[in-house]
Design an enzyme around this catalytic site. Structure first.
Site, PDB file in Angstrom:
ATOM      1  N   CYS A  25       1.111  -1.292  -0.077  1.00 50.31           N
ATOM      2  CA  CYS A  25      -0.004  -0.166  -0.366  1.00 50.31           C
ATOM      3  C   CYS A  25       0.367   1.098  -0.013  1.00 50.31           C
ATOM      4  O   CYS A  25      -0.087   2.915   0.168  1.00 50.31           O
ATOM      5  CB  CYS A  25      -1.023   0.291   0.989  1.00 50.31           C
ATOM      6  SG  CYS A  25      -1.827  -1.192   1.654  1.00 50.31           S
ATOM      7  N   HIS A  67      -3.113   6.770   3.248  1.00 47.50           N
ATOM      8  CA  HIS A  67      -3.582   5.589   2.745  1.00 47.50           C
ATOM      9  C   HIS A  67      -4.825   5.275   3.546  1.00 47.50           C
ATOM     10  O   HIS A  67      -5.034   5.506   4.302  1.00 47.50           O
ATOM     11  CB  HIS A  67      -2.705   4.632   3.693  1.00 47.50           C
ATOM     12  CG  HIS A  67      -2.826   3.242   2.990  1.00 47.50           C
ATOM     13  ND1 HIS A  67      -2.997   3.110   1.366  1.00 47.50           N
ATOM     14  CD2 HIS A  67      -3.019   2.278   3.619  1.00 47.50           C
ATOM     15  CE1 HIS A  67      -3.976   1.460   1.521  1.00 47.50           C
ATOM     16  NE2 HIS A  67      -3.847   1.123   2.876  1.00 47.50           N
ATOM     17  N   ASN A  97      -9.862   0.174   0.951  1.00 47.23           N
ATOM     18  CA  ASN A  97      -8.776   0.795   0.652  1.00 47.23           C
ATOM     19  C   ASN A  97      -8.082  -0.549  -0.658  1.00 47.23           C
ATOM     20  O   ASN A  97      -8.735  -1.049  -1.084  1.00 47.23           O
ATOM     21  CB  ASN A  97      -7.708  -0.754   1.796  1.00 47.23           C
ATOM     22  CG  ASN A  97      -6.921  -0.582   1.658  1.00 47.23           C
ATOM     23  OD1 ASN A  97      -5.814  -0.061   0.449  1.00 47.23           O
ATOM     24  ND2 ASN A  97      -5.895  -1.156   2.632  1.00 47.23           N
TER      25      ASN A  97
HETATM   26  N1  COA Z   1     -17.930  -8.294  10.096  1.00 45.97           N
HETATM   27  C1  COA Z   1     -19.237  -9.030  11.382  1.00 45.97           C
HETATM   28  N2  COA Z   1     -17.059  -8.646  12.351  1.00 45.97           N
HETATM   29  C2  COA Z   1     -16.138  -8.704  12.267  1.00 45.97           C
HETATM   30  C3  COA Z   1     -15.632  -8.650  10.618  1.00 45.97           C
HETATM   31  C4  COA Z   1     -16.170  -8.428   9.433  1.00 45.97           C
HETATM   32  N3  COA Z   1     -16.479  -8.284   8.649  1.00 45.97           N
HETATM   33  N4  COA Z   1     -14.352  -8.645  11.074  1.00 45.97           N
HETATM   34  C5  COA Z   1     -13.770  -9.082  11.912  1.00 45.97           C
HETATM   35  N5  COA Z   1     -14.723  -9.299  13.031  1.00 45.97           N
HETATM   36  C6  COA Z   1     -14.954  -9.371  14.471  1.00 45.97           C
HETATM   37  C7  COA Z   1     -14.146 -10.474  14.970  1.00 45.97           C
HETATM   38  O1  COA Z   1     -14.680 -11.354  14.965  1.00 45.97           O
HETATM   39  C8  COA Z   1     -13.469 -10.320  16.804  1.00 45.97           C
HETATM   40  O2  COA Z   1     -15.234 -10.742  16.685  1.00 45.97           O
HETATM   41  P1  COA Z   1     -14.990 -11.438  18.440  1.00 45.97           P
HETATM   42  O3  COA Z   1     -14.425 -10.175  19.801  1.00 45.97           O
HETATM   43  O4  COA Z   1     -16.538 -11.917  18.547  1.00 45.97           O
HETATM   44  O5  COA Z   1     -13.790 -12.363  18.334  1.00 45.97           O
HETATM   45  C9  COA Z   1     -13.833  -9.256  16.516  1.00 45.97           C
HETATM   46  O6  COA Z   1     -14.735  -8.208  15.181  1.00 45.97           O
HETATM   47  C10 COA Z   1     -12.742  -7.798  16.240  1.00 45.97           C
HETATM   48  O7  COA Z   1     -11.726  -8.596  15.294  1.00 45.97           O
HETATM   49  P2  COA Z   1     -11.026  -7.421  15.074  1.00 45.97           P
HETATM   50  O8  COA Z   1      -9.997  -8.058  14.334  1.00 45.97           O
HETATM   51  O9  COA Z   1      -9.987  -7.073  16.390  1.00 45.97           O
HETATM   52  O10 COA Z   1     -11.225  -6.523  14.577  1.00 45.97           O
HETATM   53  P3  COA Z   1     -10.497  -5.273  14.084  1.00 45.97           P
HETATM   54  O11 COA Z   1     -11.687  -3.639  15.183  1.00 45.97           O
HETATM   55  O12 COA Z   1      -9.362  -4.590  14.685  1.00 45.97           O
HETATM   56  O13 COA Z   1     -11.255  -4.631  13.074  1.00 45.97           O
HETATM   57  C11 COA Z   1      -9.275  -4.259  10.761  1.00 45.97           C
HETATM   58  C12 COA Z   1     -10.285  -5.420  11.635  1.00 45.97           C
HETATM   59  C13 COA Z   1      -8.775  -5.767   9.241  1.00 45.97           C
HETATM   60  C14 COA Z   1     -11.095  -3.778   9.949  1.00 45.97           C
HETATM   61  C15 COA Z   1      -8.381  -3.710  11.530  1.00 45.97           C
HETATM   62  O14 COA Z   1      -7.674  -4.477  12.230  1.00 45.97           O
HETATM   63  C16 COA Z   1      -7.513  -2.905  10.606  1.00 45.97           C
HETATM   64  O15 COA Z   1      -7.939  -1.750   9.719  1.00 45.97           O
HETATM   65  N6  COA Z   1      -6.334  -3.186  10.315  1.00 45.97           N
HETATM   66  C17 COA Z   1      -5.022  -2.932  10.021  1.00 45.97           C
HETATM   67  C18 COA Z   1      -5.161  -2.625   7.887  1.00 45.97           C
HETATM   68  C19 COA Z   1      -4.081  -2.226   7.372  1.00 45.97           C
HETATM   69  O16 COA Z   1      -3.554  -0.568   7.642  1.00 45.97           O
HETATM   70  N7  COA Z   1      -3.514  -2.964   6.740  1.00 45.97           N
HETATM   71  C20 COA Z   1      -1.941  -2.446   6.400  1.00 45.97           C
HETATM   72  C21 COA Z   1      -2.575  -2.316   4.719  1.00 45.97           C
HETATM   73  S1  COA Z   1      -3.125  -2.811   4.500  1.00 45.97           S
END
Ligand code: COA
Length: 337
Positions: free
Chosen positions: A116, A258, A288
């Site tokens: 990215c 980003h 993204n």
């Molecule tokens: N829909 C519903 N629930 C979801 C879900 C979705 N699409 N994805 C994850 N969950 C659930 C998980 O299972 C978890 O449930 P639990 O608490 O019962 O275990 C809960 O939501 C929280 O999951 P988590 O992985 O902690 O979510 P998050 O708040 O970290 O959000 C992302 C996930 C991917 C959106 C976030 O971590 C993110 O944006 N990360 C950075 C991405 C990035 O910068 N990448 C680099 C460039 S590519």
């Protein structure tokens, strides 16, 4: 005499026509609009139809950027860089095909893979090329087609990533012109390479005896782990870029980060001490789009008349590798094609 610099001379963007809403994704994934909007800020993304590849999007965006820069004859452009994580194929690279289809003749053409952060890395490469005198104008395109790399059963990636392309033309100019790229800061940390990637098809993978697994072709991401790295690295790199150019945070009119997650952009703004009105957000519309994310956000904000000539912009990105990078530039007031 003023120091030489790459100067932004044209801007174009393209997203495939198909819009995929959160509700549509919820029909076959265990997710919902409320979760996606609250946790990411994304409301929809664009996905390419079957048969459409990254070069197809890159050609569309590239054509618009060339038109915006008034550069259309072969010979006007000395180099084409396509920043992408999703090239048309492993070999050959995507950029020569893009250059040929844009009618740019036998121009230098290279792909740049920095996840990215690809657009910022490409901006640095183009700036260095221009300042070394190897070209008068460079076309930089960030383009991605993620849909075929998304595991349809993985809600962690399927709700995040979208397809699109954004492009800029940079010309050789001087540091005091509006549109000048004043500095670029780049970095990486390969020890965290396992956090996000597409494992299949590389030499590491192919050289093992392990039979290929269907998931190898898909993008995986440890979103939770990567989140704090994204915030910290973009903040550090932004500060380094500001220091290089001698700006305070208050001098920055627009932060174009980003577009991975709205909460990442908010945390970044807080760490930098920038109020959120100055942070450009476009991910609600496109998700993204990796290397296309920053030029797509620039084109969207420019189309909405958000930037004025001479405004000071800070661009910052973070992605697979891990890689990160930031750039400081002034706005030239380009006309969108
Ligand atoms: N829909 C519903 N629930 C979801 C879900 C979705 N699409 N994805 C994850 N969950 C659930 C998980 O299972 C978890 O449930 P639990 O608490 O019962 O275990 C809960 O939501 C929280 O999951 P988590 O992985 O902690 O979510 P998050 O708040 O970290 O959000 C992302 C996930 C991917 C959106 C976030 O971590 C993110 O944006 N990360 C950075 C991405 C990035 O910068 N990448 C680099 C460039 S590519």
């Amino acid at each position: 005499m003023s120091a030489p610099a790459a100067v932004l001379a044209g801007l174009g963007s393209y997203v495939p026509p198909r819009t995929v809403t959160n509700d549509e994704l919820s029909q076959h994934l265990d997710t919902n609009d409320e979760w996606i909007v609250q946790r990411t800020g994304i409301r929809q993304r664009h996905w390419s139809d079957p048969g459409v590849a990254t070069s197809d999007l890159a050609v569309e965006a590239g054509h618009r950027a060339l038109k915006s820069a008034g550069a259309q004859a072969p010979g006007d452009i000395g180099m084409v860089i396509v920043a992408t994580t999703t090239p048309d194929q492993q070999c050959p690279t995507t950029s020569p095909d893009v250059a040929a289809r844009l009618g740019l003749g036998n121009v230098a053409a290279l792909d740049l893979a920095a996840g990215c952060s690809g657009f910022i890395y490409a901006l640095a490469t183009a700036s260095a090329t221009l300042m070394a005198g190897y070209a008068e104008r460079v076309l930089v395109i960030g383009a991605e087609t993620f849909r075929p790399f998304l595991n349809p059963t993985d809600r962690g990636t399927s709700v995040i990533f979208g397809d699109g392309a954004g492009a800029v033309v940079l010309r050789r100019g001087t540091i005091d012109e509006p549109g000048a790229v004043l500095t670029v800061d780049l970095g990486s940390d390969g020890s965290l390479r396992e956090l996000v990637g597409i494992p299949g098809n590389g030499s590491r993978h192919r050289s093992t005896d392990r039979p290929p697994h269907p998931d190898d072709q898909y993008l995986y991401m440890n979103g939770k782990e990567i989140f704090p790295h994204a915030v910290r690295r973009m903040a550090q790199s932004s500060s380094a870029a500001l220091e290089n150019v001698g700006w305070n945070v208050d001098d920055v009119d627009h932060v174009v980060g980003h577009q991975a997650n709205l909460r990442i952009l908010q945390a970044l703004a807080q760490l930098l001490g920038v109020d959120k009105q100055r942070v450009v957000t476009h991910l609600d519309q496109v998700g993204n789009t990796s290397a296309a994310s920053i030029p797509l956000a620039l084109a969207d904000a420019a189309a909405k008349g958000r930037f004025q000539r001479h405004d000071r912009l800070l661009l910052t990105a973070f992605g697979a590798g891990l890689t990160w990078g930031s750039a400081a530039l002034t706005w030239p007031g380009v006309t969108l094609a």
